[in-house]
Design an enzyme around this catalytic site. Structure first.
Site, PDB file in Angstrom:
ATOM      1  N   ASN A   1       0.847  -1.188   0.000  1.00 51.53           N
ATOM      2  CA  ASN A   1       0.000   0.000   0.000  1.00 51.53           C
ATOM      3  C   ASN A   1       0.885   1.242   0.000  1.00 51.53           C
ATOM      4  OD1 ASN A   1      -2.996   0.866   0.550  1.00 51.53           O
ATOM      5  ND2 ASN A   1      -1.753   2.196   1.829  1.00 51.53           N
ATOM      6  N   GLU A   2       0.836   1.998  -1.095  1.00 50.17           N
ATOM      7  CA  GLU A   2       1.551   3.276  -1.194  1.00 50.17           C
ATOM      8  C   GLU A   2       3.027   3.159  -0.794  1.00 50.17           C
ATOM      9  OE1 GLU A   2      -0.754   6.188   0.966  1.00 50.17           O
ATOM     10  OE2 GLU A   2      -2.134   6.424  -0.710  1.00 50.17           O
TER      11      GLU A   2
ATOM     12  N   GLN B   1      -9.843   7.969  12.846  1.00 46.90           N
ATOM     13  CA  GLN B   1     -11.251   8.001  13.279  1.00 46.90           C
ATOM     14  C   GLN B   1     -12.064   9.113  12.625  1.00 46.90           C
ATOM     15  OE1 GLN B   1      -9.959   8.134  17.368  1.00 46.90           O
ATOM     16  NE2 GLN B   1     -11.154   6.319  17.860  1.00 46.90           N
ATOM     17  N   TYR B   2     -11.398  10.215  12.255  1.00 44.90           N
ATOM     18  CA  TYR B   2     -12.125  11.365  11.723  1.00 44.90           C
ATOM     19  C   TYR B   2     -12.291  11.353  10.201  1.00 44.90           C
ATOM     20  CZ  TYR B   2     -12.579  14.253  15.915  1.00 44.90           C
ATOM     21  OH  TYR B   2     -12.966  14.771  17.121  1.00 44.90           O
ATOM     22  N   HIS B   3     -11.739  10.357   9.539  1.00 46.76           N
ATOM     23  CA  HIS B   3     -11.772  10.354   8.063  1.00 46.76           C
ATOM     24  C   HIS B   3     -13.199  10.156   7.556  1.00 46.76           C
ATOM     25  CE1 HIS B   3     -10.603   9.355   3.942  1.00 46.76           C
ATOM     26  NE2 HIS B   3      -9.380   9.756   4.241  1.00 46.76           N
TER      27      HIS B   3
ATOM     28  N   GLU C   1      -8.456   4.456  -4.484  1.00 50.01           N
ATOM     29  CA  GLU C   1      -8.904   5.105  -3.250  1.00 50.01           C
ATOM     30  C   GLU C   1      -9.285   6.536  -3.600  1.00 50.01           C
ATOM     31  OE1 GLU C   1      -6.206   5.221   0.062  1.00 50.01           O
ATOM     32  OE2 GLU C   1      -5.680   3.117  -0.160  1.00 50.01           O
TER      33      GLU C   1
HETATM   34  C1  GAL Z   1      -4.212   6.618   1.925  1.00 49.89           C
HETATM   35  C2  GAL Z   1      -3.980   5.231   2.485  1.00 49.89           C
HETATM   36  C3  GAL Z   1      -5.227   4.703   3.167  1.00 49.89           C
HETATM   37  C4  GAL Z   1      -5.789   5.757   4.085  1.00 49.89           C
HETATM   38  C5  GAL Z   1      -6.065   7.021   3.312  1.00 49.89           C
HETATM   39  C6  GAL Z   1      -6.679   8.139   4.124  1.00 49.89           C
HETATM   40  O1  GAL Z   1      -3.012   7.273   1.649  1.00 49.89           O
HETATM   41  O2  GAL Z   1      -3.614   4.344   1.461  1.00 49.89           O
HETATM   42  O3  GAL Z   1      -4.905   3.530   3.889  1.00 49.89           O
HETATM   43  O4  GAL Z   1      -4.904   5.996   5.118  1.00 49.89           O
HETATM   44  O5  GAL Z   1      -4.847   7.489   2.801  1.00 49.89           O
HETATM   45  O6  GAL Z   1      -6.869   9.296   3.351  1.00 49.89           O
END
Ligand code: GAL
Length: 689
Positions: free
Chosen positions: A176-177, A375-377, A326
């Site tokens: 991941n990234e 938690q705030y996302h 994403e």
């Molecule tokens: C991305 C990451 C995700 C999550 C997301 C939040 O960079 O791959 O796991 O953290 O950001 O914006």
């Protein structure tokens, strides 16, 4: 959990019951995934299994057909060394399949479990100042460490053996990234080996890096330091190339395990971060089936030009359609101000992705873990498991994707204009900006914006791929010019193409040494001109000529001409050196043309320059005139062209279509469409044969 059900929970249970019977038929039938996918990141390991059906039913109701699963779940998949538990994941995939939701499996290697890093501390990365990372965040692993690779390979292998033939698993995301690297002694030893393989002898390395400078001459390989940011330009570039190759082999390690154990219909990708330059993406992406990126706005609102350029950059990694694997459901949690996108903006953004070549848009994430760092996302359901306000808008996108998918199936983006981009050049400029405000990415976007507005489609690609078929190729800031790239550009111009070089082009060779000729180095004789001197500017300098009057900002290169080259623009009065001197020049080469722009053009002058370049090269708009603020993106198929029109202007707009077109979302045939702000139209025009 002992508390009794709340009203929303009751409603939800009813909905689950209804939907599970509705989708019972799909339990037995693994259909193929729809061509245009709406998805979300789902973390079943964070929730009781009894909750899964409710989530999946709500997803299905929103038109979600894909979940990305597993990318941080290593401690659940391998709770202790060599003891694998994938049964729960199998059950999660089966549960998703019941709702006709397909799965992309993430390998969990961005978050190794605590038992692993405790037992093998060498798998933890070491920062530049020698500190070893701790457990408790993610990306704490050492990407070059053999033990880590062994553990990563084993988990990827287990997953692939278990799910490589599962009809609901449509693809894989490795890790991941990719981002964090390690500076431990073992990695350093690998870097030495890498340098030996590249240069063969220290004499060669010393010559190529001009180590006579500041007594840098190396007499043993282990004397060579790792430098980042400030150091010998040859060494800096080599370290970044080593980093890129090491990410490639890190990825290869898992990719080989997956390929060996999976059906070919399962694609393999990884998720990238737009313009992030921590490694050369062209190096790493070459082994993947498809590019995918994480598209976050962060603070503020969608900038269609910048975001469009980032899509086009990502599309250029594999030169074909990609995924937005994403994207933000309204807002993030990591910006300075995590404002929400406006009502309608998330839908517009999803269509913006598709217009630029995305075949999937996937929201991160479905639901926040009750604890943990994020938690705030933004999410699509709240911590209580019921929809948040944005859910309805995403569900609208889901319905639209279901409707438009068959029309968009098999279509892709084609452009007459290409912009060249290279990591070597961006790094080289960033290490020696010479004007602190100089940002190579901004320079690319300054060309991209007006060119995209005219051509309505632009590719962003590396300088070594085939350029045949492009009417116009623009290389802003191609600072490091390898021999292979120079040859490619020369044959493009000699074959009748129009090449436009921007500032700082052709200054360095493949070792980040200054070229022995002045800029643009090996292209000097083709251009019939060169850069006599560059000047970092404290004040803009006036310019005047074929593109009207304007100014050069940040930087100005004094050009000269010979061999029939023509002056397009000249500097006005400024520091004396530049006064009256050429700022942009051009030369015909057979049917082709080469142009050099030594000025950082202000937006108005750039718009005029773009107009001239496109007209001179015969570039035609892909669609036709649209009101300012309306973005149009074409996707071409065997039987039709599909245009995605989005109104970002802030006010309603009416667009007359160049021909009668099928309205894919609303039905019927249209010659005019009116779009509210953030309004979207998807229009289809049959291709005449
Ligand atoms: C991305 C990451 C995700 C999550 C997301 C939040 O960079 O791959 O796991 O953290 O950001 O914006």
């Amino acid at each position: 959990m002992t508390k009794s059900m709340s009203a929303p929970e009751l409603l939800l249970s009813l909905l689950v019951l209804m939907l599970s019977s509705l989708f019972l038929s799909s339990v037995l039938l693994a259909q193929s995934p729809p061509p245009l996918l709406l998805g979300t990141a789902w973390y079943p390991e964070q929730w009781p299994e009894s909750r899964w059906d409710a989530d999946l039913a709500l997803m299905r109701q929103a038109g979600v057909h894909m979940v990305r699963v597993g990318e941080f779940a290593w401690s659940r998949m391998e709770p202790e060394e060599g003891h694998y538990d994938l049964d729960w994941l199998d059950r999660a995939i089966t549960a998703a399949g019941k709702y006709n939701i397909f799965v992309v499996l993430g390998t969990p290697t961005a978050a190794p479990p605590a038992w692993l890093t405790q037992k093998y501390p060498e798998t933890l990365r070491v920062s530049e100042d020698g500190r070893r990372a701790q457990h408790g965040n993610r990306q704490h692993f050492n990407w070059a460490n053999p033990k880590y690779r062994e553990m990563a390979r084993k988990i990827a292998d287990q997953m692939a053996k278990r799910f490589g033939h599962n009809p609901y698993v449509i693809g894989w995301q490795i890790d991941n990234e990719y981002a964090e690297v390690s500076f431990d002694p073992e990695t350093r030893a690998q870097f030495e080996q890498w340098l030996k393989a590249r240069y063969g002898t220290l004499d060669n390395l010393n010559a190529r890096w001009t180590t006579a400078y500041w007594s840098q001459t190396y007499t043993a390989w282990d004397q060579i330091p790792i430098q980042v940011g400030y150091g010998n330009p040859g060494l800096l570039l080599c370290w970044m190339r080593f980093v890129s190759d090491t990410w490639r082999s890190y990825q290869r390690n898992q990719l080989d395990a997956i390929r060996a154990n999976s059906d070919p219909f399962q694609f393999i990708t990884t998720n990238t971060m737009g313009w992030f330059d921590g490694y050369d993406h062209y190096t790493v992406e070459q082994d993947l089936d498809m590019a995918a990126w994480d598209d976050y706005v962060g603070e503020g609102h969608l900038d269609p030009v910048r975001n469009g350029a980032t899509h086009d950059l990502t599309r250029g990694f594999r030169q074909k359609n990609f995924w937005v694997i994403e994207t933000q459901p309204g807002f993030v949690n990591w910006a300075d101000i995590n404002n929400s996108l406006d009502k309608g903006e998330v839908r517009a953004m999803a269509w913006h992705d598709v217009g630029h070549g995305a075949d999937a848009v996937s929201y991160w994430q479905w639901r926040s873990a009750l604890n943990g760092q994020e938690q705030y996302h933004g999410t699509l359901v709240g911590s209580d498991g019921t929809p948040v306000p944005l859910y309805a808008e995403v569900a609208e996108v889901g319905k639209e994707f279901e409707k438009a998918g068959p029309v968009l199936a098999g279509t892709s983006v084609k452009s007459e204009v290409a912009i060249l981009h290279s990591y070597d050049s961006r790094w080289a400029i960033q290490w020696q900006k010479h004007n602190n405000k100089y940002n190579p990415q901004d320079e690319i976007v300054s060309y991209y914006g007006p060119l995209r507005a005219i051509a309505q489609s632009v590719d962003i690609i590396p300088p070594t791929v085939s350029l045949t078929g492009y009417k116009l190729v623009v290389a802003p800031g191609l600072n490091v010019l390898s021999d292979a790239a120079a040859k490619n550009l020369i044959s493009y111009v000699e074959g009748g193409g129009h090449l436009v070089l921007g500032q700082r082009s052709g200054m360095k060779d493949d070792d980040n040494s200054l070229q022995p000729e002045r800029q643009p180095g090996p292209l000097e004789s083709l251009l019939g001109g060169r850069v006599e001197q560059y000047y970092a500017l404290t004040q803009p300098v006036p310019i005047e000529g074929k593109w009207g009057s304007g100014e050069s900002q940040l930087w100005a290169e004094l050009l000269s001409t010979k061999d029939g080259a023509e002056v397009l623009m000249r500097y006005g009065k400024s520091n004396g050196w530049l006064d009256g001197q050429p700022a942009a020049i051009t030369r015909r080469v057979g049917k082709g043309r080469i142009t050099y722009i030594g000025a950082w053009l202000d937006p108005k002058a750039m718009a005029e320059a773009a107009k001239w370049m496109t007209e001179d090269s015969g570039v035609k708009p892909a669609f036709g005139p649209v009101p300012s603020g309306v973005e149009v993106s074409p996707r071409y198929g065997a039987h039709s062209v599909v245009y995605v029109l989005i109104n970002f202007s802030g006010a309603p707009q009416t667009i007359s279509l160049p021909a009668a077109m099928g309205d894919v979302l609303e039905g019927g045939s249209k010659t005019v469409v009116t779009l509210a702000n953030y309004g979207v139209a998807v229009l289809s025009l049959p291709v005449s044969r």
